[in-house]
Write a protein that holds these residues in place. Sequence first.
Motif, PDB file in Angstrom:
ATOM      1  N   ILE A 174      -2.933   8.359  74.510  1.00  0.00           N
ATOM      2  CA  ILE A 174      -3.818   9.453  74.121  1.00  0.00           C
ATOM      3  C   ILE A 174      -5.026   8.880  73.396  1.00  0.00           C
ATOM      4  O   ILE A 174      -4.963   7.805  72.786  1.00  0.00           O
ATOM      5  N   GLY A 175      -6.140   9.591  73.514  1.00  0.00           N
ATOM      6  CA  GLY A 175      -7.371   9.173  72.867  1.00  0.00           C
ATOM      7  C   GLY A 175      -7.692  10.019  71.656  1.00  0.00           C
ATOM      8  O   GLY A 175      -6.962  10.950  71.284  1.00  0.00           O
ATOM      9  N   GLU A 176      -8.819   9.705  71.052  1.00  0.00           N
ATOM     10  CA  GLU A 176      -9.198  10.342  69.790  1.00  0.00           C
ATOM     11  C   GLU A 176      -9.474  11.833  69.932  1.00  0.00           C
ATOM     12  O   GLU A 176      -9.319  12.582  68.957  1.00  0.00           O
ATOM     13  N   LEU A 177      -9.862  12.290  71.123  1.00  0.00           N
ATOM     14  CA  LEU A 177     -10.116  13.724  71.272  1.00  0.00           C
ATOM     15  C   LEU A 177      -8.846  14.538  71.073  1.00  0.00           C
ATOM     16  O   LEU A 177      -8.871  15.614  70.477  1.00  0.00           O
ATOM     17  N   LEU A 178      -7.721  14.052  71.595  1.00  0.00           N
ATOM     18  CA  LEU A 178      -6.458  14.774  71.382  1.00  0.00           C
ATOM     19  C   LEU A 178      -6.013  14.669  69.928  1.00  0.00           C
ATOM     20  O   LEU A 178      -5.409  15.600  69.385  1.00  0.00           O
ATOM     21  N   GLU A 179      -6.301  13.539  69.282  1.00  0.00           N
ATOM     22  CA  GLU A 179      -5.989  13.426  67.859  1.00  0.00           C
ATOM     23  C   GLU A 179      -6.802  14.448  67.058  1.00  0.00           C
ATOM     24  O   GLU A 179      -6.272  15.142  66.184  1.00  0.00           O
ATOM     25  N   LEU A 180      -8.084  14.557  67.383  1.00  0.00           N
ATOM     26  CA  LEU A 180      -8.923  15.538  66.707  1.00  0.00           C
ATOM     27  C   LEU A 180      -8.449  16.958  66.961  1.00  0.00           C
ATOM     28  O   LEU A 180      -8.326  17.771  66.035  1.00  0.00           O
ATOM     29  N   ALA A 181      -8.191  17.264  68.243  1.00  0.00           N
ATOM     30  CA  ALA A 181      -7.847  18.632  68.615  1.00  0.00           C
ATOM     31  C   ALA A 181      -6.532  19.078  67.992  1.00  0.00           C
ATOM     32  O   ALA A 181      -6.338  20.272  67.725  1.00  0.00           O
ATOM     33  N   SER A 182      -5.610  18.137  67.764  1.00  0.00           N
ATOM     34  CA  SER A 182      -4.310  18.489  67.184  1.00  0.00           C
ATOM     35  C   SER A 182      -4.269  18.250  65.682  1.00  0.00           C
ATOM     36  O   SER A 182      -3.194  18.290  65.076  1.00  0.00           O
ATOM     37  N   ASN A 183      -5.442  18.004  65.070  1.00  0.00           N
ATOM     38  CA  ASN A 183      -5.552  17.751  63.633  1.00  0.00           C
ATOM     39  C   ASN A 183      -4.652  16.602  63.190  1.00  0.00           C
ATOM     40  O   ASN A 183      -4.107  16.598  62.096  1.00  0.00           O
ATOM     41  N   GLY A 184      -4.512  15.616  64.078  1.00  0.00           N
ATOM     42  CA  GLY A 184      -3.724  14.442  63.729  1.00  0.00           C
ATOM     43  C   GLY A 184      -2.248  14.572  63.991  1.00  0.00           C
ATOM     44  O   GLY A 184      -1.485  13.654  63.664  1.00  0.00           O
ATOM     45  N   TYR A 185      -1.794  15.703  64.581  1.00  0.00           N
ATOM     46  CA  TYR A 185      -0.372  15.776  64.961  1.00  0.00           C
ATOM     47  C   TYR A 185      -0.090  14.707  66.009  1.00  0.00           C
ATOM     48  O   TYR A 185       0.920  13.995  65.945  1.00  0.00           O
ATOM     49  N   LEU A 186      -0.965  14.593  67.000  1.00  0.00           N
ATOM     50  CA  LEU A 186      -0.916  13.484  67.944  1.00  0.00           C
ATOM     51  C   LEU A 186      -1.833  12.386  67.434  1.00  0.00           C
ATOM     52  O   LEU A 186      -2.895  12.658  66.901  1.00  0.00           O
ATOM     53  N   ARG A 187      -1.421  11.147  67.582  1.00  0.00           N
ATOM     54  CA  ARG A 187      -2.189  10.045  67.023  1.00  0.00           C
ATOM     55  C   ARG A 187      -2.629   9.080  68.116  1.00  0.00           C
ATOM     56  O   ARG A 187      -1.820   8.591  68.894  1.00  0.00           O
ATOM     57  N   ALA A 188      -3.917   8.844  68.196  1.00  0.00           N
ATOM     58  CA  ALA A 188      -4.427   7.781  69.051  1.00  0.00           C
ATOM     59  C   ALA A 188      -4.021   6.439  68.429  1.00  0.00           C
ATOM     60  O   ALA A 188      -4.185   6.238  67.225  1.00  0.00           O
ATOM     61  N   THR A 189      -3.473   5.555  69.226  1.00  0.00           N
ATOM     62  CA  THR A 189      -2.851   4.340  68.724  1.00  0.00           C
ATOM     63  C   THR A 189      -3.722   3.121  69.020  1.00  0.00           C
ATOM     64  O   THR A 189      -4.267   2.980  70.116  1.00  0.00           O
ATOM     65  N   VAL A 190      -3.804   2.234  68.058  1.00  0.00           N
ATOM     66  CA  VAL A 190      -4.552   0.993  68.220  1.00  0.00           C
ATOM     67  C   VAL A 190      -3.840   0.099  69.233  1.00  0.00           C
ATOM     68  O   VAL A 190      -2.615  -0.033  69.230  1.00  0.00           O
ATOM     69  N   HIS A 191      -4.619  -0.534  70.107  1.00  0.00           N
ATOM     70  CA  HIS A 191      -4.073  -1.466  71.085  1.00  0.00           C
ATOM     71  C   HIS A 191      -5.079  -2.576  71.352  1.00  0.00           C
ATOM     72  O   HIS A 191      -6.244  -2.475  70.975  1.00  0.00           O
ATOM     73  N   ARG A 192      -4.627  -3.639  71.999  1.00  0.00           N
ATOM     74  CA  ARG A 192      -5.477  -4.788  72.277  1.00  0.00           C
ATOM     75  C   ARG A 192      -4.955  -5.483  73.529  1.00  0.00           C
ATOM     76  O   ARG A 192      -3.869  -5.154  74.031  1.00  0.00           O
ATOM     77  N   VAL A 193      -5.723  -6.430  74.027  1.00  0.00           N
ATOM     78  CA  VAL A 193      -5.279  -7.260  75.140  1.00  0.00           C
ATOM     79  C   VAL A 193      -5.459  -8.717  74.756  1.00  0.00           C
ATOM     80  O   VAL A 193      -6.547  -9.128  74.322  1.00  0.00           O
TER      81      VAL A 193
END
Length: 343
Positions: free
Chosen positions: A240-259
């Motif tokens: 999930i991206g930051e838009l879903l985090e925003l829309a859910s007031n942080g109930y869903l969390r965009a997670t840090v990742h790397r390669v």
Amino acid sequence: MSQITSLPILDLSQLDGTAEQQQAFLDKLGRSARDVGFFYLINHGIDAELSAQVQQLSRRFFALSEADKQQVAMIHSPHFRGYNRAGSELTRSQPDWREQFDVGAEREPLPLDSGDAGWKRLQGPNLWPEALPELKPVLLAWQKAMTTMSLRLLRAFARALELAPDAFDSLYGDKPNEHIKLIRYPGQTAETSSQGVGAHKDSGFLSFLLQDQQRGLQVEVAPDRWVDALPLNGAFVVNIGELLELASNGYLRATVHRVVAPPADQDRLSIAFFLGAQLDAVVPVFNLPEPLARLALGPASDPLNPLLRDVGWNYLKGRLRSHPDVAQRWYNELLQQQPQHTA
């Protein structure tokens, strides 16, 4: 979340099953998105042969001469489309050692008047390599299929949050900000940077990654504790991206990742698809049922890279930071301006 050692696997075909199977999928979707923000998606309905074509043509694109790739270099596009050689994109001010080709929704540029918002320049046509004409129809066909599938999953997210299934419809509208990124990570030695792409969150609604057999993607499940998102045949890695985090007031969390870059004698091919909102949307905070709202922590916003509810500005902010050469050429007058519509 800190005890997670692998990503959960979700079966999208359960949405075609009984009411019990659908609810089981929605329950697992909600848990996975909240607990780790990443999962594998199987039985998603995307034609395997089409995805294989995308991978084959991507390898052919990266095998083109440097002159052919520079013909479609991103520096030529005010819409941030086209090719970047390894080391030219930045994450947290450090170069990412990957070469890539960015494709957005194939649309006409928006008419622009003096004083219009800078993000309006993001819409426009793609750059296509003359040396590989078959790339365009295959990528656009895959983009269309991925958009249909990802919107179905986005509606499932609305149901998992106990919202109306069409709760997000007005945000992506009839012009969702679709984005494909073809990515090749060249092998690196112990003496060179291991940053294939630096630690970051994605900015849209949902991200889908089609991996080859080379490992490298890592998900941060606790501060500085990383889990490998190992390749799984036939699956997309979804986050999930930051838009879903925003829309859910942080109930869903965009997670840090790397390669992490592959070893010197290997490379890694990834095909990413990002579903975003339409550029003129403003992300609201949805009213979640009280049991869910209690667990909403508010969106996590880095003061040095704040989240913006105005979708176009949020996307443009990320593009300007990641591609300073393109920003300097096409957006020079905006570089000193900081939009104030933060979360």
